[in-house]
Motif scaffolding. Sequence first.
Motif, PDB file in Angstrom:
ATOM      1  N   UNK A  79       1.169  -1.482  -0.001  1.00 55.06           N
ATOM      2  CA  UNK A  79      -0.190  -0.485   0.142  1.00 55.06           C
ATOM      3  C   UNK A  79       1.129   2.057   0.039  1.00 55.06           C
ATOM      4  N   UNK A  80       2.032   1.433  -0.744  1.00 57.25           N
ATOM      5  CA  UNK A  80       2.885   2.399  -0.874  1.00 57.25           C
ATOM      6  C   UNK A  80       2.429   2.701  -2.375  1.00 57.25           C
ATOM      7  N   UNK A  81       2.529   3.965  -2.673  1.00 58.75           N
ATOM      8  CA  UNK A  81       2.664   4.433  -3.908  1.00 58.75           C
ATOM      9  C   UNK A  81       4.095   5.223  -3.931  1.00 58.75           C
ATOM     10  N   UNK A  82       5.057   4.580  -4.715  1.00 52.46           N
ATOM     11  CA  UNK A  82       6.512   5.459  -4.551  1.00 52.46           C
ATOM     12  C   UNK A  82       6.112   6.298  -6.186  1.00 52.46           C
ATOM     13  N   UNK A  83       5.884   6.558  -6.742  1.00 56.64           N
ATOM     14  CA  UNK A  83       5.317   7.551  -8.270  1.00 56.64           C
ATOM     15  C   UNK A  83       5.130   9.426  -6.836  1.00 56.64           C
ATOM     16  N   UNK A  84       4.088   8.564  -6.144  1.00 62.21           N
ATOM     17  CA  UNK A  84       3.078   9.867  -5.564  1.00 62.21           C
ATOM     18  C   UNK A  84       4.382  10.396  -4.962  1.00 62.21           C
ATOM     19  N   UNK A  85       4.614   9.736  -3.518  1.00 62.25           N
ATOM     20  CA  UNK A  85       5.851   9.490  -2.749  1.00 62.25           C
ATOM     21  C   UNK A  85       6.688  10.118  -2.664  1.00 62.25           C
ATOM     22  N   UNK A  86       6.967   9.817  -4.444  1.00 68.11           N
ATOM     23  CA  UNK A  86       8.037  10.619  -4.734  1.00 68.11           C
ATOM     24  C   UNK A  86       7.829  12.490  -5.091  1.00 68.11           C
ATOM     25  N   UNK A  87       6.703  12.363  -6.294  1.00 72.59           N
ATOM     26  CA  UNK A  87       6.611  13.411  -6.920  1.00 72.59           C
ATOM     27  C   UNK A  87       5.555  14.340  -5.937  1.00 72.59           C
ATOM     28  N   UNK A  88       4.896  14.244  -5.141  1.00 74.08           N
ATOM     29  CA  UNK A  88       4.091  14.582  -3.622  1.00 74.08           C
ATOM     30  C   UNK A  88       2.845  15.221  -4.041  1.00 74.08           C
ATOM     31  N   UNK A  89       2.594  13.040  -4.092  1.00 69.97           N
ATOM     32  CA  UNK A  89       0.824  13.217  -4.058  1.00 69.97           C
ATOM     33  C   UNK A  89       0.553  12.306  -5.566  1.00 69.97           C
ATOM     34  N   UNK A  90      -0.741  11.915  -5.473  1.00 69.74           N
ATOM     35  CA  UNK A  90      -1.877  10.917  -6.950  1.00 69.74           C
ATOM     36  C   UNK A  90      -1.552  12.412  -7.509  1.00 69.74           C
ATOM     37  N   UNK A  91      -2.551  13.391  -6.913  1.00 72.08           N
ATOM     38  CA  UNK A  91      -2.528  14.650  -7.411  1.00 72.08           C
ATOM     39  C   UNK A  91      -2.188  15.463  -8.231  1.00 72.08           C
ATOM     40  N   UNK A  92      -0.624  15.351  -8.196  1.00 72.01           N
ATOM     41  CA  UNK A  92       0.433  16.324  -8.511  1.00 72.01           C
ATOM     42  C   UNK A  92       0.377  16.262  -9.754  1.00 72.01           C
ATOM     43  N   UNK A  93       1.246  17.115 -10.358  1.00 71.23           N
ATOM     44  CA  UNK A  93       0.479  17.218 -11.788  1.00 71.23           C
ATOM     45  C   UNK A  93       2.286  16.261 -12.879  1.00 71.23           C
ATOM     46  N   UNK A  94       2.704  16.292 -11.781  1.00 68.70           N
ATOM     47  CA  UNK A  94       4.315  15.418 -11.802  1.00 68.70           C
ATOM     48  C   UNK A  94       3.969  13.862 -11.817  1.00 68.70           C
ATOM     49  N   UNK A  95       3.324  13.283 -10.632  1.00 68.08           N
ATOM     50  CA  UNK A  95       3.119  12.246 -11.143  1.00 68.08           C
ATOM     51  C   UNK A  95       1.785  12.121 -12.052  1.00 68.08           C
ATOM     52  N   UNK A  96       0.799  13.088 -12.223  1.00 65.50           N
ATOM     53  CA  UNK A  96       0.094  12.492 -12.884  1.00 65.50           C
ATOM     54  C   UNK A  96       0.465  12.870 -14.743  1.00 65.50           C
ATOM     55  N   UNK A  97       1.594  12.928 -15.072  1.00 64.66           N
ATOM     56  CA  UNK A  97       2.156  12.617 -16.590  1.00 64.66           C
ATOM     57  C   UNK A  97       2.986  11.435 -15.942  1.00 64.66           C
ATOM     58  N   UNK A  98       3.251  11.567 -15.512  1.00 72.97           N
ATOM     59  CA  UNK A  98       4.099   9.767 -15.460  1.00 72.97           C
ATOM     60  C   UNK A  98       3.425   9.070 -14.960  1.00 72.97           C
ATOM     61  N   UNK A  99       2.475   8.964 -14.245  1.00 68.98           N
ATOM     62  CA  UNK A  99       1.666   7.469 -14.516  1.00 68.98           C
ATOM     63  C   UNK A  99       1.068   7.298 -16.136  1.00 68.98           C
ATOM     64  N   UNK A 100       0.305   9.161 -17.184  1.00 65.58           N
ATOM     65  CA  UNK A 100      -0.309   8.297 -18.164  1.00 65.58           C
ATOM     66  C   UNK A 100       1.364   8.362 -19.043  1.00 65.58           C
ATOM     67  N   UNK A 101       2.198   8.641 -19.064  1.00 71.27           N
ATOM     68  CA  UNK A 101       3.057   7.692 -19.485  1.00 71.27           C
ATOM     69  C   UNK A 101       3.391   6.475 -19.976  1.00 71.27           C
ATOM     70  N   UNK A 102       3.218   5.490 -18.312  1.00 70.51           N
ATOM     71  CA  UNK A 102       3.084   4.660 -18.102  1.00 70.51           C
ATOM     72  C   UNK A 102       2.206   3.800 -19.121  1.00 70.51           C
ATOM     73  N   UNK A 103       0.826   4.309 -18.863  1.00 68.73           N
ATOM     74  CA  UNK A 103      -0.107   4.267 -19.598  1.00 68.73           C
ATOM     75  C   UNK A 103       0.143   3.309 -21.058  1.00 68.73           C
ATOM     76  N   UNK A 104       0.181   5.106 -21.046  1.00 71.04           N
ATOM     77  CA  UNK A 104       0.830   5.165 -22.888  1.00 71.04           C
ATOM     78  C   UNK A 104       1.854   3.643 -23.726  1.00 71.04           C
ATOM     79  N   UNK A 105       2.927   4.073 -22.871  1.00 74.27           N
ATOM     80  CA  UNK A 105       3.604   3.556 -22.762  1.00 74.27           C
ATOM     81  C   UNK A 105       3.743   1.350 -23.003  1.00 74.27           C
ATOM     82  N   UNK A 106       2.519   1.253 -22.030  1.00 78.20           N
ATOM     83  CA  UNK A 106       1.729  -0.408 -22.062  1.00 78.20           C
ATOM     84  C   UNK A 106       1.357  -0.079 -22.908  1.00 78.20           C
ATOM     85  N   UNK A 107       0.304   0.914 -24.063  1.00 78.37           N
ATOM     86  CA  UNK A 107      -0.206   0.396 -25.189  1.00 78.37           C
ATOM     87  C   UNK A 107       0.804   0.085 -26.068  1.00 78.37           C
ATOM     88  N   UNK A 108       2.062   1.462 -26.705  1.00 77.24           N
ATOM     89  CA  UNK A 108       2.692   1.118 -27.529  1.00 77.24           C
ATOM     90  C   UNK A 108       3.542  -0.375 -26.702  1.00 77.24           C
TER      91      UNK A 108
END
Length: 115
Positions: free
Chosen positions: A26-55
């Motif tokens: 129950x530990x979100x590493x991306x959110x803890x590094x970049x300031x929470x799940x709603x932080x802009x950079x965290x959302x960009x990383x989540x989006x990049x991971x999602x697009x990478x999955x499609x690629x």
Amino acid sequence: MKTIHRIALVLVIIGAINWGLIGFFRYDLVASIFGGQTAGISRVIYALVGISGLICIPLLFEAHKEVEAERSRTQGYNNLKYETEFSDEADFTDIREYNKNNSNNSNNNNNNKQV
């Protein structure tokens, strides 16, 4: 493998590690590094991971292509020659002919004895 596929694969692995941490601890590493799940950079990383999955979806089918290529390469090897760099392959055709002749002669001898 193309460079874009490698980058996408790295991002998918990062996402998989993050999801593993979330699932097990129950530990979100991306959110803890970049300031929470709603932080802009965290959302960009989540989006990049999602697009990478499609690629990376076409990478699922590349293994199938490799297997087909391997099958087509090995189909031409039905008549293997076991030569070495030191000698030629042994020629057993005369032995086969000798065995055929002897088996025919022994069959003829058996038939002659029965008569």
